[in-house]
Design an enzyme around this catalytic site. Sequence first.
Site, PDB file in Angstrom:
ATOM      1  N   ASP A   1      69.604 115.287  -5.687  1.00 24.40           N
ATOM      2  CA  ASP A   1      69.143 115.003  -7.063  1.00 24.40           C
ATOM      3  C   ASP A   1      68.439 113.651  -6.694  1.00 24.40           C
ATOM      4  O   ASP A   1      68.623 112.993  -6.058  1.00 24.40           O
ATOM      5  CB  ASP A   1      70.209 115.076  -8.223  1.00 24.40           C
ATOM      6  CG  ASP A   1      71.288 114.002  -7.813  1.00 24.40           C
ATOM      7  OD1 ASP A   1      71.714 114.076  -6.799  1.00 24.40           O
ATOM      8  OD2 ASP A   1      71.656 113.331  -8.926  1.00 24.40           O
TER       9      ASP A   1
ATOM     10  N   GLU B   1      74.646 113.702  -8.033  1.00 26.96           N
ATOM     11  CA  GLU B   1      75.144 112.428  -7.460  1.00 26.96           C
ATOM     12  C   GLU B   1      74.825 111.441  -8.512  1.00 26.96           C
ATOM     13  O   GLU B   1      75.765 110.522  -8.889  1.00 26.96           O
ATOM     14  CB  GLU B   1      74.832 112.025  -6.297  1.00 26.96           C
ATOM     15  CG  GLU B   1      75.479 110.877  -5.583  1.00 26.96           C
ATOM     16  CD  GLU B   1      74.758 109.508  -5.748  1.00 26.96           C
ATOM     17  OE1 GLU B   1      75.258 108.358  -5.575  1.00 26.96           O
ATOM     18  OE2 GLU B   1      73.756 109.469  -6.394  1.00 26.96           O
TER      19      GLU B   1
END
Length: 477
Positions: free
Chosen positions: A73, A139
């Site tokens: 991400d 994350e």
Amino acid sequence: MLTPSCVFEQFSKINTIPRPSKHEEKMIAFLKEFGESRGLHTIVDETGNVLISKPASKGMENKPTVILQSHIDMVCEKLPDCEINFLNDPIQTYIDGDWMKARGTTLGADDGIGCAMQLALLDGDFEHGPIECVFTRDEETGLTGAMGMKSDFMTGSMLINLDSEDEGQIFVSCAGGINTEAFFRYEKEAAPEGLFFMKATIQGLVGGHSGDDINKKRANAIKFLARFLYQEQEKMDLRLASFQSGRMHNAIPRDGAIIFAVPFAEKETVRVDWNILAAEFEDEFHATEANMQFNLQSCEAELVLPKNVGENLIRSLQAVYNGVYSMCQDKAIEWLVETSSNVASVETTDSSVKVVASQRSNVMSNLANMAATIKACFQLAGAEVVQSDGYPAWKMNPNSKLTAVAVETYKELFGKDPLVLGIHAGLECGLFSERYPNLDMISIGPTLRGVHSPDERLLIPTVDMVWQHLLVILQRI
């Protein structure tokens, strides 16, 4: 042509795939197809983490299995005038000298460049023992991918995290963290007669990562706007209608806007105070904030927060701690921030104001105390406070064989010593150390600047340095 071409080709592909935090489905599908189409063992766990295994090169079958890990991400920040839909549109990159940048948005090199190195390894013919390439999701907004990973997902004995931001630095520990959310509930009401509505904005701050950049004297938009509101509230009958600033829990807020009302007779006093405070703020941050923009203007009337709620919100934002709280006491790392807190965002709706702040520390007891300090401040203001379970710090392993190999090979390649450091930011290594207590880990990466902001940029020559170092580490282990 950018070098190494195999890495930059993969990074170019990755930046065509939308992957905001919590919306990584397209990236997960891409990785699954990537592994399976090459005949590599590929699994996706219940959380959405992806693992692609590649057998050892001929003659290297007896080497230990090494895990390479990055998160898929990205933080999706943009300039106010940039039109992009992060759920559908690609990132537009360009080269500026030795730097790669994006047009008006975050670049996605955090951690797309780490993912690109893994894909290049999986797709190419390089010497290495057995490898597991692990791609974790989400994350940036809570480490939920790493948190959801089960203890049997990875099998390797060593792990190289590719999420660091300074070439020549080998990270061997990180801070733990907790997020605090404070909610002020209300029903908006009509403003009393005789009030004059105004809108104030601050823009153009540097911002940055709330861990790695917290000690760099970056201005916080929320704290400036709260400072102004508190100052005026102490002088006059001020009613708050809206406070909007920040978007990401792990970024220093770069801009913000407030709408408020004051008695007609006080409007010129407010304008003078705004200009004075703006000048003071510019002086305080003259070394780090060269592009601050301040604006104050009249606006249409709106419904306002109940007076006591608005007052308590403003007081809490004035009082809540923001910045470095303490530095590490160990002389070897006394330059490292130990404990900090960042007020990250304020969001106003018709029925509530939500404030988000993040606390970090390399010492878990100090993390708990910092989180309690922030919680108590908002509780005193009458807010409903919710805190995350947090994530653990990653403690340095003084007997790490992987660190020894990384240091030795770096010196051989570049003729100088790397720095072996801790970082005041959350890495997934902290969670891995809980699930896999015997896992030997380091974190490396090319040089990035301005992460979590539209100024994010990647120093191109350092990508090849990290790539060459990574290949030699895998050969030498």
